[in-house]
Enzyme design. Sequence first.
Site, PDB file in Angstrom:
ATOM      1  N   HIS A  98       0.712  -1.342   0.104  1.00 57.10           N
ATOM      2  CA  HIS A  98      -0.011  -0.014  -0.004  1.00 57.10           C
ATOM      3  C   HIS A  98       0.820   1.168   0.000  1.00 57.10           C
ATOM      4  CE1 HIS A  98       0.723  -0.675   4.497  1.00 57.10           C
ATOM      5  NE2 HIS A  98       0.573   0.472   4.479  1.00 57.10           N
ATOM      6  N   TYR A 104      -3.451   3.634   2.160  1.00 57.44           N
ATOM      7  CA  TYR A 104      -4.407   3.262   1.141  1.00 57.44           C
ATOM      8  C   TYR A 104      -3.861   2.336   0.448  1.00 57.44           C
ATOM      9  CZ  TYR A 104      -7.167   7.312   2.984  1.00 57.44           C
ATOM     10  OH  TYR A 104      -8.045   7.941   3.723  1.00 57.44           O
ATOM     11  N   THR A 105      -4.657   1.635  -0.506  1.00 55.09           N
ATOM     12  CA  THR A 105      -4.429   0.542  -1.245  1.00 55.09           C
ATOM     13  C   THR A 105      -4.766   0.974  -2.618  1.00 55.09           C
ATOM     14  OG1 THR A 105      -4.118  -1.341   0.257  1.00 55.09           O
ATOM     15  CG2 THR A 105      -3.979  -1.859  -1.918  1.00 55.09           C
ATOM     16  N   CYS A 164      -9.446  -7.812   6.161  1.00 53.96           N
ATOM     17  CA  CYS A 164      -9.374  -6.501   6.048  1.00 53.96           C
ATOM     18  C   CYS A 164     -10.708  -5.801   6.449  1.00 53.96           C
ATOM     19  CB  CYS A 164      -8.756  -5.751   4.992  1.00 53.96           C
ATOM     20  SG  CYS A 164      -8.183  -4.200   4.885  1.00 53.96           S
TER      21      CYS A 164
END
Length: 280
Positions: A81, A98-99, A254
């Site tokens: 990420h 954030y990915t 997640c």
Amino acid sequence: MDFMPIPNSEILGVLVAIFSVTIVAASSYYFLCKKPKGCLDPQKFKEFRLIKKTPISPNAAKLRFSLPTPKSLLGLPAGKHVVCRGKDSEGQEVTRPYTPITLDSQDGYFELVVKMYPKGRMSHHFREMREGEYLAVKGPQGRFSYKPGQVREFGMIAGGTGITPMFQLSRAILENPKDKTNVHLIYANTTLENILLKEELDAFASKFPSRFRVYYVLSQPPEEAWNGGVGHVSIEMIQEYCPPPAFDVQILRCGPPGMNKAMAAHLNALGYSSSMQFEF
């Protein structure tokens, strides 16, 4: 028959010419085939311009950021990420991980899917951000590393924006013709409108029916016909929609902290060892 001797200087000239052509050809091949260097720096923030902001749910948007050139790559391995930096409503600096949902097979830009919570500090920055403005980003970061074939099957349990690392990894697996890994995804949300990237996930399931399955769970399902799960992700859902414990199986999770804790308890009860689990 007598042969006319060739002067040493001519032989040397021919050898030099052959050597020069070989070097030029090898150099050309290297530079043509060399993969462009990524744009990220794991220690230093770099700025990328927002070129498109598209709402995809009542409180989420897809943000597209341009890279320095149309052929530039972000340089983010699957499973990693980035960290983004912005300012909250009081002008204080804030950073969040954030990915990106794009891979390095996509050149020229990268995309984030972000949810904008009413009181979220980084949410404020993204909510106020306009096309043409710049976002500070650094990376790659993250504990998870992936290489094709490292497991036979992934089970994935995601909630809300926790879908982004699952989407990124699923995309990397499915778009690689040499990767035969199977993916089983359970994706939980509040309402149908809150399901992020549903069109893309359904496309994966349609295009790769034997390798990708997705099961949606809603705590507030629509009144009309709904063939997904209802409530919260249960131990029975995991048993039915995730691969059973095995040495070549891994379950990724997640979501919000409470959900992650509950899923860990379910997985432990079902016999998944710590090496068979990973939390983003």
